[in-house]
Design a protein around this motif. Structure first.
Motif, PDB file in Angstrom:
ATOM      1  N   GLU A 134       0.688  -1.260  -0.119  1.00 37.81           N
ATOM      2  CA  GLU A 134       0.204  -0.054  -0.017  1.00 37.81           C
ATOM      3  C   GLU A 134       1.002   1.292   0.024  1.00 37.81           C
ATOM      4  N   ASN A 135       1.842   1.318   0.833  1.00 41.15           N
ATOM      5  CA  ASN A 135       2.775   2.619   0.860  1.00 41.15           C
ATOM      6  C   ASN A 135       3.692   2.809   0.019  1.00 41.15           C
ATOM      7  N   ILE A 136       4.144   1.774  -0.915  1.00 40.66           N
ATOM      8  CA  ILE A 136       5.064   1.884  -1.762  1.00 40.66           C
ATOM      9  C   ILE A 136       4.696   2.457  -3.216  1.00 40.66           C
ATOM     10  N   SER A 137       5.485   3.413  -3.831  1.00 35.92           N
ATOM     11  CA  SER A 137       4.825   4.003  -4.861  1.00 35.92           C
ATOM     12  C   SER A 137       5.670   3.519  -6.084  1.00 35.92           C
ATOM     13  N   PRO A 138       5.364   2.668  -7.001  1.00 36.78           N
ATOM     14  CA  PRO A 138       6.478   2.111  -7.924  1.00 36.78           C
ATOM     15  C   PRO A 138       6.658   3.049  -8.979  1.00 36.78           C
ATOM     16  N   PRO A 139       7.536   3.007  -9.901  1.00 39.47           N
ATOM     17  CA  PRO A 139       8.465   2.087  -9.888  1.00 39.47           C
ATOM     18  C   PRO A 139       9.562   2.193  -8.973  1.00 39.47           C
ATOM     19  N   ILE A 140      10.293   0.936  -8.636  1.00 43.63           N
ATOM     20  CA  ILE A 140      11.289   0.937  -7.590  1.00 43.63           C
ATOM     21  C   ILE A 140      12.297   0.664  -8.163  1.00 43.63           C
ATOM     22  N   THR A 141      13.408   1.545  -7.353  1.00 42.05           N
ATOM     23  CA  THR A 141      14.857   1.437  -7.964  1.00 42.05           C
ATOM     24  C   THR A 141      15.751   0.697  -7.007  1.00 42.05           C
ATOM     25  N   TYR A 142      16.476  -0.477  -7.708  1.00 45.44           N
ATOM     26  CA  TYR A 142      17.460  -1.183  -6.788  1.00 45.44           C
ATOM     27  C   TYR A 142      18.808  -0.462  -7.027  1.00 45.44           C
ATOM     28  N   LEU A 143      19.576   0.128  -6.262  1.00 44.98           N
ATOM     29  CA  LEU A 143      20.999   0.760  -6.496  1.00 44.98           C
ATOM     30  C   LEU A 143      21.859   0.653  -5.138  1.00 44.98           C
ATOM     31  N   ALA A 144      23.113   1.169  -5.606  1.00 44.33           N
ATOM     32  CA  ALA A 144      23.912   0.966  -4.591  1.00 44.33           C
ATOM     33  C   ALA A 144      24.406   2.630  -4.207  1.00 44.33           C
ATOM     34  N   GLU A 145      24.297   2.969  -3.033  1.00 44.63           N
ATOM     35  CA  GLU A 145      24.608   4.161  -2.652  1.00 44.63           C
ATOM     36  C   GLU A 145      25.953   4.374  -1.620  1.00 44.63           C
ATOM     37  N   LYS A 146      26.507   5.415  -1.370  1.00 41.30           N
ATOM     38  CA  LYS A 146      27.854   5.470  -0.627  1.00 41.30           C
ATOM     39  C   LYS A 146      27.195   5.426   0.763  1.00 41.30           C
ATOM     40  N   SER A 147      27.750   4.620   1.704  1.00 39.31           N
ATOM     41  CA  SER A 147      27.312   4.153   2.830  1.00 39.31           C
ATOM     42  C   SER A 147      26.701   5.279   3.976  1.00 39.31           C
TER      43      SER A 147
END
Lengths: 550, 501
Positions: free
Chosen positions: A143-156
């Protein structure tokens, strides 16, 4: 050991038949599982570790329902199309390259069901997913997610969100340091500078796999009806398999499965893929391995009772459900046929296989050697091969010599493999101080010494050690033993004076066979006796036993 | 037994003691009269009692016994006697007296008091012996007589003795009153009749070389032994009970035509795991179960390639394989072997085994465990395999049944299990009649095609393994595994364990 904790009534509901506990126990045994404990309605079942699909009440119920003939054959799972998309960014390639996902809608969740889902997730993480290394599972309210979703890597340190069960926003780096789950699995990410995250189109963080969901988008509760599931990791096959395991279980709970589109830039995947795997297996192969004469009709019925679809005659065509992750080879199908047939319904046969018995000559000799020593009134001992440097060297009043050391150990009293027997036999005497003297004991057994020429950098050496402990134990007594062996084994033995700190000076000799040293003997140094807390004189000999064979 | 028979069994000690009982009933006087040690008298009394010749009654009595100083005085004389003796030579001053009689002041003061009371001395400048004193030189004091008679029963003292006792009580540590056990021995009617019959002195005590040579034994009788009396224990040297079980297992295999194998305790992960298609990320490879050694070994080159093949994509077996990249470095890791299947696979590779073939091994294996009643960090595993065309799962069941029937276990049932390198796999349970329950005995299976292909084996291989200790615990009815194997064994068990099962 993999354990399923479940509820007897719920399990019977999933099976679709009211079994007694005894019936359940016997059925599980025949399938290779064990009813470990039952307390009223609470039951604990040991699951066979190659079957993660049985790790839930629904999964086990599904298998038993087939096996008992209530509903056999392949289960069909319908997948509807959803509009949800995941874009996989190139940045995850080096950290955690793969993800697959699905949605399950119209679930009627209550507290018990949520608990069960979390349990399945945890068990899959710990077993099949190898502690989240291969893959990890994330479950979110849709319910709370607004697609599209992105899978990425980010600086920690750039990653910022409130992790599950926390109130404060933390950076990715802080999560590994402060959040209990972060601390537990820190090793999986620590070495990277970028960590993987899922974000939705509003740039809100769903989770940081394989560690933790966000409190805002990642907390499922009893009002949740539709959920989003992703499995991400280093192993795309394992990720797909785990996703299949989860969605089929949720569908068995009453949910509807929806697919998700995963975009890898150049490649597009629609997951989950529950299209059954096709395999063809010869009936003759099944019969050859099992020693049965099954007709195709019988085999097909047995296969259906294990949840497959099967048809054909000499060549049986099989459809394998996608939640079965343990089918590598035809032999695995044969095993399932055997389980359905019942191992205990097979009659043992004893084949004629002609071969001539043969012993290892050294073993025969060592047995004869043992008989000789027993004839002198010595009791054979069988001491541990694992011991400590303290016992092998310090207490014996000698300097350490090269040995095979153990890595990390649970038993605190050990840290090496023995290089000689004498200290272990002295320990035996210590444990038996209250027993009658004289105590005469011996052992013919292996020690391990370093040897760089061997592929295993060491080798086993079989040694003989004789020990006599009593008021009048002395050099003469132990020399008589050696002389006797020399005589009856027809050996060219000679003694030479030896300084050995474990023995009394002037009462210790090295034993030479054909002028080559093979061992030593003497009266044990009182310093060593004191170190072991032995209050009785001891004389002993130790030598390389196989050398006696020549 | 009749009188004659009994007389024949009397030992020299008994023959010495028995006649004395006519006059001496008190244990102490018996010891004195016999000229034997207390132990010897005690022993002979026990024997005589067992033959019903005597009765021994023990009584606790309040007795007067010699005290610490009393013992000394019995040896060196009472202080007053010593004073009397030194005064017999000449008169002495008080100081001279102390030196000559070797007494401390206290003792001297007491002695002088006593001697004055006896009217034996006079004290002026010097101390002088009076006439009464001179007479006393050759007479025993009542106190001295009394001391020599000790121990005495308090209740049996006469008036004179009571007076002496009350005097001596006042002095330091000469006597003390104690509860003494007194032993009184009486002849029974039977004993008396034996004595009346007369003890035989003509019995030979034992056969000697001299007797044999001279022939003097002829026409004589030997003393009869009491053949039921308890003798001191002896222990023989024995094989370890665990070795006995191992030998038994070995015999079963040899009788069935198996050949023996062996391999070392330390081995590479390659031989313990990779060679038999255990995946490189299998949980059993984790530190918690296995002893990982801080060393690496060498692995065979050609074979590694074939093993990598079956791991990665199943080789030519038709298997999917594990779908990962096989890593030789993981395989080089040295460990303490966790099972003896490593031995089997080493033989597959090194011995070029041709079917039909049957092999077995018995060896030590290691698990990273803490030691307790049911766990050891090391134990012994038996493994057997049969390789031939057309072997089946039912044949494997047949071998297991045959094997256990030779161990005396006839009721067997099977449970399918998962092993990474066998399929189908099963455990065998044996029914233990004594415990009334099923006990897990054996793990077994048909080796997977993926685990055989690297060795060029394309016929079925069936195999099984079991723990020697578990079997030994069952056979010796031990509940604690530490009792059947290891440094913690009880020597008493090793000396006396039941030799038949």
């Amino acid at each position: 050991m993999v354990i399923l904790e479940t509820n007897f009534t719920e399990l019977n509901k999933a099976i679709g038949k009211k079994l007694t506990k005894k019936e359940l126990e016997d059925t599980l045994f025949d399938l290779g599982m064990e009813l470990e404990r039952t307390e009223k309605d609470e039951i604990r079942i040991e699951i066979t570790p190659d079957r993660p699909d049985l790790l839930s009440t629904q999964g086990l119920g599904r298998a038993l329902k087939s096996y008992l003939g209530i509903k056999t054959g392949l289960r069909e799972y319908k997948i509807k199309k959803s509009e949800i998309k995941i874009n996989v960014d190139k940045s995850v390639e080096k950290v955690r390259p793969y993800t697959v996902a699905a949605a399950v809608k119209n679930l009627k969740l209550d507290y018990e069901k949520i608990k069960e889902i979390i349990n399945i997730q945890e068990k899959l993480h710990n077993t099949f997913a190898r502690k989240r290394k291969k893959t990890s599972i994330g479950i979110y309210p849709l319910e709370n997610i607004s697609p599209p979703i992105t899978y990425l890597a980010e600086k920690s340190d750039k990653i910022k969100f409130v992790p599950l069960d926390f109130e404060k926003e933390l950076t990715g780096k802080e999560i590994l340091e402060k959040h209990p789950t972060g601390i537990k699995y820190a090793d999986l990410l620590k070495s990277y500078d970028k960590y993987p995250i899922f974000v939705d189109s509003k740039n809100k963080v769903l989770s940081m796999p394989p560690i933790i969901n966000s409190q805002e988008l990642g907390k499922v509760n009893d009002k949740t009806k539709d959920i989003f599931i992703e499995c991400s990791g280093h192993d795309i096959n394992a990720s797909e398999q785990v996703l299949n395991l989860i969605v089929t279980t949720l569908a068995d709970m009453g949910g509807e499965i929806y697919s998700v589109e995963v975009n890898y830039g150049n490649k597009k995947m629609i997951t989950p893929n529950l299209e059954p795997e096709k395999k063809e297996i010869k009936l003759s192969y099944i019969n050859k391995i099992l020693g049965l004469e099954l007709k195709s009709k019988d085999a097909i019925e047995l296969l259906k009772r294990m949840g497959y679809d099967a048809s054909g005659t000499d060549k049986i065509r099989i459809l394998i459900p996608k939640y079965r992750t343990d089918i590598w080879h035809d032999i695995d199908i044969v095993d399932d046929v055997a389980r359905a047939y019942g191992f205990n319904n097979m009659k043992p046969t004893f084949p004629k296989v002609h071969s001539v018995a043969e012993t290892i000559p050294e073993h025969d000799f060592l047995n004869r050697l043992k008989e000789l020593i027993i004839g002198l009134g010595y009791n054979e001992t069988f001491t541990f091969g694992l011991t400590s440097k303290d016992d092998q060297f310090r207490k014996m009043n000698t300097k350490p010599c090269p040995s095979i050391e153990l890595g990390s150990v649970k038993e605190q009293t050990i840290n090496m493999v023995r290089v000689w027997l004498l200290p272990e036999l002295l320990k035996f005497l210590v444990n038996n101080r209250s027993r009658e003297y004289p105590q005469r004991i011996f052992e013919v057994n292996d020690v391990v010494v370093q040897d760089s020429k061997e592929d295993i950098k060491s080798k086993n050496v079989t040694r003989l050690c004789c020990v006599s402990a009593h008021e009048k134990a002395n050099f003469t007594e132990i020399k008589q033993v050696l002389d006797y062996l020399g005589q009856v084994l027809n050996l060219n033995l000679r003694l030479e004076e030896l300084r050995h700190d474990s023995f009394i000076e002037g009462r210790c000799a090295s034993i030479l066979l054909n002028e080559k040293e093979i061992g030593f003997m003497g009266e044990i140094n009182p310093i060593a006796l004191n170190n072991f807390d032995l209050q009785v004189p001891v004389c002993a000999l130790e030598l390389d036993a196989e050398k006696l064979l020549g | 037994m009749d009188v004659e028979e009994i007389i024949k069994t009397l030992t020299p000690l008994e023959r010495r003691v028995l006649p004395l009982l006519k006059k001496n009933n008190n244990f102490n006087s018996l010891v004195n009269a016999s000229n034997l040690s207390e132990t010897e008298v005690n022993r002979s009394l026990l024997w005589l009692q067992n033959k019903n010749l005597i009765k021994i009654s023990e009584e606790v009595k309040e007795s007067v016994v010699v005290g610490r100083n009393g013992e000394e005085y019995l040896k060196d004389g009472l202080p007053e006697r010593r004073v009397l003796n030194v005064l017999s030579e000449r008169n002495l001053s008080l100081r001279e007296l102390t030196d000559h009689a070797c007494l401390d002041e206290d003792e001297l003061r007491v002695s002088l008091g006593i001697l004055r009371k006896k009217d034996a001395i006079e004290i002026k400048d010097n101390v002088r012996l009076k006439d009464t004193g001179k007479k006393l030189l050759n007479l025993e004091f009542e106190e001295e007589k009394f001391l020599k008679k000790l121990p005495l029963n308090v209740k049996e003292l006469d008036n004179k003795e009571i007076a002496v006792l009350s005097e001596l009580k006042k002095r330091k540590n000469i006597i003390k009153i104690e509860n003494l056990k007194t032993k009184t021995v009486y002849l029974t009617e039977f004993g008396r009749s034996i004595l009346e019959k007369g003890l035989r002195e003509d019995l030979l005590e034992g056969l000697t070389i001299d007797l044999l040579k001279s022939g003097k034994w002829k026409g004589k009788e030997f003393r009869h032994y009491n053949i039921t009396s308890i003798t001191p224990k002896i222990y023989g040297g024995r094989i370890h009970p665990q070795s006995l079980v191992i030998d038994k297992i070995k015999k079963i295999f040899l009788n069935l035509g198996f050949k023996e194998m062996k391999s070392p305790w330390v081995d590479t992960c390659f031989w313990c795991m990779d060679s038999m298609w255990i995946p490189q990320d299998h949980p059993s490879r984790e530190v918690q179960d296995t002893f990982f050694l801080p060393y690496k070994g060498d692995i065979p080159n050609e074979l590694s390639k074939k093993v990598a093949d079956v791991h990665e994509h199943g080789g030519k077996t038709g298997s999917k394989g594990y779908g990962y990249k096989w890593n030789p470095e993981i395989a080089k890791q040295l460990i303490l072997r966790t099972h003896t299947t490593a031995t089997t696979y080493r033989y597959f590779h090194q011995k070029n085994i041709e079917y039909p073939a049957k092999y077995f091994s018995i060896g030590r294996v290691f698990r990273n465990e803490s030691i307790d009643q049911t766990h050891l960090a090391e134990f012994h595993q038996v493994e057997g395999f049969v390789m031939d065309e057309d072997l089946t799962l039912r044949d494997l069941m047949g071998y297991i049944k045959e094997f256990y029937s030779k161990m005396g276990i006839y009721k067997i049932k099977f449970k399918p299990v998962y092993n990474p390198y066998t399929e189908p796999s099963m455990e065998a349970y044996g029914y233990n009649e004594q415990l009334g329950k099923w006990i897990e005995l054996i793990n077994s299976g048909v080796f997977r095609p993926e685990s055989l292909e690297p060795y060029g084996i394309n016929v079925p291989v069936i195999a099984w393994g079991l723990s020697v200790e578990r079997l030994a615990m069952m056979l010796y009815k031990q509940k604690d595994i530490r009792e059947v194997f290891g440094t913690l064994n009880d020597l008493n068990f090793l000396r006396t364990y039941n030799a038949k099962w």
